[in-house]
Design an enzyme around this catalytic site. Structure first.
Site, PDB file in Angstrom:
ATOM      1  N   SER A 119      51.311   7.452   6.628  1.00 22.70           N
ATOM      2  CA  SER A 119      51.057   8.874   7.287  1.00 22.70           C
ATOM      3  C   SER A 119      52.489   9.649   6.946  1.00 22.70           C
ATOM      4  O   SER A 119      53.850   9.005   7.166  1.00 22.70           O
ATOM      5  CB  SER A 119      51.032   8.117   8.739  1.00 22.70           C
ATOM      6  OG  SER A 119      51.259   9.132   9.500  1.00 22.70           O
ATOM      7  N   TYR A 143      50.333  15.562   6.960  1.00 27.71           N
ATOM      8  CA  TYR A 143      50.281  16.305   8.172  1.00 27.71           C
ATOM      9  C   TYR A 143      50.963  17.728   7.368  1.00 27.71           C
ATOM     10  O   TYR A 143      51.820  17.743   7.247  1.00 27.71           O
ATOM     11  CB  TYR A 143      50.767  16.004   9.355  1.00 27.71           C
ATOM     12  CG  TYR A 143      49.826  14.984  10.189  1.00 27.71           C
ATOM     13  CD1 TYR A 143      48.555  15.244  10.472  1.00 27.71           C
ATOM     14  CD2 TYR A 143      50.388  13.842  10.726  1.00 27.71           C
ATOM     15  CE1 TYR A 143      47.827  14.260  11.017  1.00 27.71           C
ATOM     16  CE2 TYR A 143      49.444  13.067  11.465  1.00 27.71           C
ATOM     17  CZ  TYR A 143      48.265  13.262  11.381  1.00 27.71           C
ATOM     18  OH  TYR A 143      47.622  12.445  12.366  1.00 27.71           O
ATOM     19  N   THR A 169      45.073  15.374   6.241  1.00 28.48           N
ATOM     20  CA  THR A 169      44.465  15.237   7.525  1.00 28.48           C
ATOM     21  C   THR A 169      44.213  16.399   8.200  1.00 28.48           C
ATOM     22  O   THR A 169      45.241  17.113   8.421  1.00 28.48           O
ATOM     23  CB  THR A 169      45.146  14.257   8.313  1.00 28.48           C
ATOM     24  OG1 THR A 169      45.147  12.932   7.775  1.00 28.48           O
ATOM     25  CG2 THR A 169      44.266  14.112   9.804  1.00 28.48           C
ATOM     26  N   LYS A 251      40.580  14.611   4.905  1.00 25.56           N
ATOM     27  CA  LYS A 251      40.394  13.647   6.207  1.00 25.56           C
ATOM     28  C   LYS A 251      40.107  14.319   7.181  1.00 25.56           C
ATOM     29  O   LYS A 251      40.598  15.078   7.674  1.00 25.56           O
ATOM     30  CB  LYS A 251      41.476  12.485   6.212  1.00 25.56           C
ATOM     31  CG  LYS A 251      41.356  11.479   7.158  1.00 25.56           C
ATOM     32  CD  LYS A 251      42.509  10.397   7.396  1.00 25.56           C
ATOM     33  CE  LYS A 251      42.153   9.474   8.265  1.00 25.56           C
ATOM     34  NZ  LYS A 251      42.864   9.818   9.618  1.00 25.56           N
ATOM     35  N   HIS A 275      38.822  10.342  13.336  1.00 19.76           N
ATOM     36  CA  HIS A 275      40.293   9.902  13.751  1.00 19.76           C
ATOM     37  C   HIS A 275      40.251   8.813  14.837  1.00 19.76           C
ATOM     38  O   HIS A 275      40.886   8.454  15.627  1.00 19.76           O
ATOM     39  CB  HIS A 275      41.014  11.053  14.581  1.00 19.76           C
ATOM     40  CG  HIS A 275      42.586  11.176  13.987  1.00 19.76           C
ATOM     41  ND1 HIS A 275      43.112  11.940  13.096  1.00 19.76           N
ATOM     42  CD2 HIS A 275      43.447  10.497  14.701  1.00 19.76           C
ATOM     43  CE1 HIS A 275      44.273  11.760  13.090  1.00 19.76           C
ATOM     44  NE2 HIS A 275      44.640  10.679  14.109  1.00 19.76           N
TER      45      HIS A 275
HETATM   46  C1  FNR Z   1      45.830   7.094  13.686  1.00 21.37           C
HETATM   47  N1  FNR Z   1      45.097   7.908  12.795  1.00 21.37           N
HETATM   48  C2  FNR Z   1      45.947   8.635  11.858  1.00 21.37           C
HETATM   49  N2  FNR Z   1      45.349   9.642  10.999  1.00 21.37           N
HETATM   50  C3  FNR Z   1      46.310  10.226  10.161  1.00 21.37           C
HETATM   51  O1  FNR Z   1      45.786  10.937   9.340  1.00 21.37           O
HETATM   52  N3  FNR Z   1      47.531  10.339  10.271  1.00 21.37           N
HETATM   53  C4  FNR Z   1      48.192   9.364  11.307  1.00 21.37           C
HETATM   54  O2  FNR Z   1      49.382   9.556  11.367  1.00 21.37           O
HETATM   55  C5  FNR Z   1      47.592   8.659  12.157  1.00 21.37           C
HETATM   56  N4  FNR Z   1      48.029   7.750  12.916  1.00 21.37           N
HETATM   57  C6  FNR Z   1      46.998   7.104  13.962  1.00 21.37           C
HETATM   58  C7  FNR Z   1      47.894   6.203  14.784  1.00 21.37           C
HETATM   59  C8  FNR Z   1      47.224   5.426  15.509  1.00 21.37           C
HETATM   60  C9  FNR Z   1      47.841   4.553  16.653  1.00 21.37           C
HETATM   61  C10 FNR Z   1      45.744   5.376  15.347  1.00 21.37           C
HETATM   62  C11 FNR Z   1      44.934   4.235  16.178  1.00 21.37           C
HETATM   63  C12 FNR Z   1      45.055   5.881  14.466  1.00 21.37           C
HETATM   64  C13 FNR Z   1      43.869   7.796  12.527  1.00 21.37           C
HETATM   65  C14 FNR Z   1      43.594   6.553  11.391  1.00 21.37           C
HETATM   66  O3  FNR Z   1      43.882   7.051  10.027  1.00 21.37           O
HETATM   67  C15 FNR Z   1      41.889   6.287  11.240  1.00 21.37           C
HETATM   68  O4  FNR Z   1      41.285   7.572  11.239  1.00 21.37           O
HETATM   69  C16 FNR Z   1      41.443   5.730  12.618  1.00 21.37           C
HETATM   70  O5  FNR Z   1      42.276   5.006  13.161  1.00 21.37           O
HETATM   71  C17 FNR Z   1      40.086   5.042  12.302  1.00 21.37           C
HETATM   72  O6  FNR Z   1      39.471   4.456  13.126  1.00 21.37           O
HETATM   73  P1  FNR Z   1      39.637   2.834  13.701  1.00 21.37           P
HETATM   74  O7  FNR Z   1      39.594   2.081  12.311  1.00 21.37           O
HETATM   75  O8  FNR Z   1      40.921   2.739  14.282  1.00 21.37           O
HETATM   76  O9  FNR Z   1      38.617   2.770  14.469  1.00 21.37           O
END
Ligand code: FNR
Length: 378
Positions: A119, A143, A169, A251, A275
């Site tokens: 990330s 980002y 994303t 994404k 997300h």
């Molecule tokens: C995320 N997700 C996320 N996505 C992204 O593109 N950049 C990021 O920095 C983050 N940070 C992040 C932090 C935390 C604590 C969570 C739980 C999620 C989203 C992540 O990539 C993904 O889309 C989801 O977590 C998928 O869903 P599940 O498997 O958690 O249900």
């Protein structure tokens, strides 16, 4: 087998192999605010629940005497050879659950040959994570900073450090209304967590030097303003194409028209994702969005999926419904919280073993051979 054999000597797994119990034990282990940040969703968490419920509406139809004792789970996605169709979703600020943070995740992913998606909001720098990941496959999640020099600089660093695919994303151009975090008045970024990428970036630092009031809090706010609330349009994807020599994936896609726009914009892939239910409360379950999107784009673009994957049968269902591979989010973060690198590996190996057995027991030998017959509506 490994777990049962170790059980003969009295040893138990590091922590539960059941994803629900894993979340419960993480809630006991972590302080309330970091746990709420990881587990939480937007608003009433309706979409977090919907993401899970959608999997229950599909059932696998087992087939017998298919020779499925030998399985081939491998796939090739955007130039990355994967031993199984599973990658680690980009998750920021991993230092809030374990001091080894993204470096531990990178080592665990590399040990299994699964791609780690780092990330932009990482608590560990692009270069340090690359060093921990070694020869493992790694992708970089962006980002998208509004400042072109900062954006180009971050992309150049990621490319130089061996990240092969860019994952952009789109669904988090501002952070959603998240009551659990609001009630704790907790946003890890404001404590400086997740700032390793900008704080180690020469272009961002140069930008700060131009602003007289530079101090840590205002630097953080400056970064947040760069990656949020700014207007981005489909035609600006050309900037990313010009500055990234490799596949680009968008994404956060949930609508077939946006998937078609990604194709028209010359993108290489999409992640059908909401997300993990953290952005739009009441949004469509990601799995419900998947079949229509997969049908809309066909094989013109690679379709990846996340949001709600917890078990081997979830992986199988997502593949049948149109995904080439899935991303796993929260469960590996709970693994990290429990036991660092070993904990991440334990979660991933459990998911892979469960998927492998589900493939075999349902009579499927090869992920490439999965078709619509494998599933029935519940
Ligand atoms: C995320 N997700 C996320 N996505 C992204 O593109 N950049 C990021 O920095 C983050 N940070 C992040 C932090 C935390 C604590 C969570 C739980 C999620 C989203 C992540 O990539 C993904 O889309 C989801 O977590 C998928 O869903 P599940 O498997 O958690 O249900």
């Amino acid at each position: 087998n490994e777990i049962y054999l170790q059980g003969l000597g009295g040893a138990k797994p590091l922590f539960s192999t059941d994803p629900t119990k894993l979340e419960e034990s993480a809630s006991n282990l972590l302080d309330p605010a970091p746990f709420a940040y990881v587990a939480g969703g937007a608003g009433s968490a309706a979409t977090v629940r919907a993401n899970r419920a959608a999997f229950d509406r599909w059932r696998i139809v087992p087939r017998m005497l298919t020779g499925a004792t030998e399985r081939n789970l491998s796939v090739s996605v955007l130039g990355t050879e994967m031993p199984a169709p599973v990658a680690l979703a980009p998750v920021g600020v991993q230092s809030i659950v374990h001091p080894d943070a993204e470096a531990a995740t990178a080592r665990a992913a590399a040990s299994l040959g699964l791609p780690m998606i780092l990330s932009t909001a990482s608590s560990t720098s692009i270069e340090e994570v690359a060093a921990a990941n070694g020869a493992g496959p790694r992708w970089f999640q962006l980002y998208w900073p509004g400042d072109p020099d900062v954006c180009a600089s971050i992309l150049a660093r990621a490319k130089k450090a061996g990240y092969s695919v860019l994952v952009v994303t789109l669904d988090t151009w501002t952070l959603a209304w998240r009551p659990a975090d609001l009630d704790q008045a907790y946003l890890p970024f404001l404590n400086g967590e997740g700032m390793a990428v900008p704080f180690t970036d020469p272009a961002f630092r140069a930008l700060l030097e131009k602003t007289p009031e530079e101090d840590p809090p205002s630097a953080i706010l400056r970064w947040i303003s760069l990656v949020t609330g700014t207007d981005r349009t489909w035609d600006q994807l050309t900037f990313l194409r010009e500055h990234w020599d490799g596949p680009i994936v968008l994404k956060g896609i949930q609508h077939a028209d946006d998937a078609r726009k990604a194709v028209d914009a010359g993108m290489d892939g999409i992640v059908v994702s909401n997300h993990g239910g953290r952005q739009v409360d009441g949004a469509i379950a990601s799995l419900d969005a998947l079949p229509g999107i997969a049908a809309a784009v066909g094989d013109r673009i690679e379709v990846l999926f996340d949001s709600g994957v917890r078990t081997g049968s979830d992986v199988l269902k997502a593949l049948v419904l149109g995904a080439k591979a899935v991303l796993l989010g929260r469960p590996y973060v709970y693994g990290l919280a429990h036991a660092g690198e070993d904990g991440v590996r334990h979660v991933l190996r459990g998911l892979l073993a469960d998927f492998d057995m589900t493939m075999g027991l349902s009579g499927n030998t090869d992920v490439a051979g999965l078709n619509a017959d494998v599933l029935a509506r519940a």
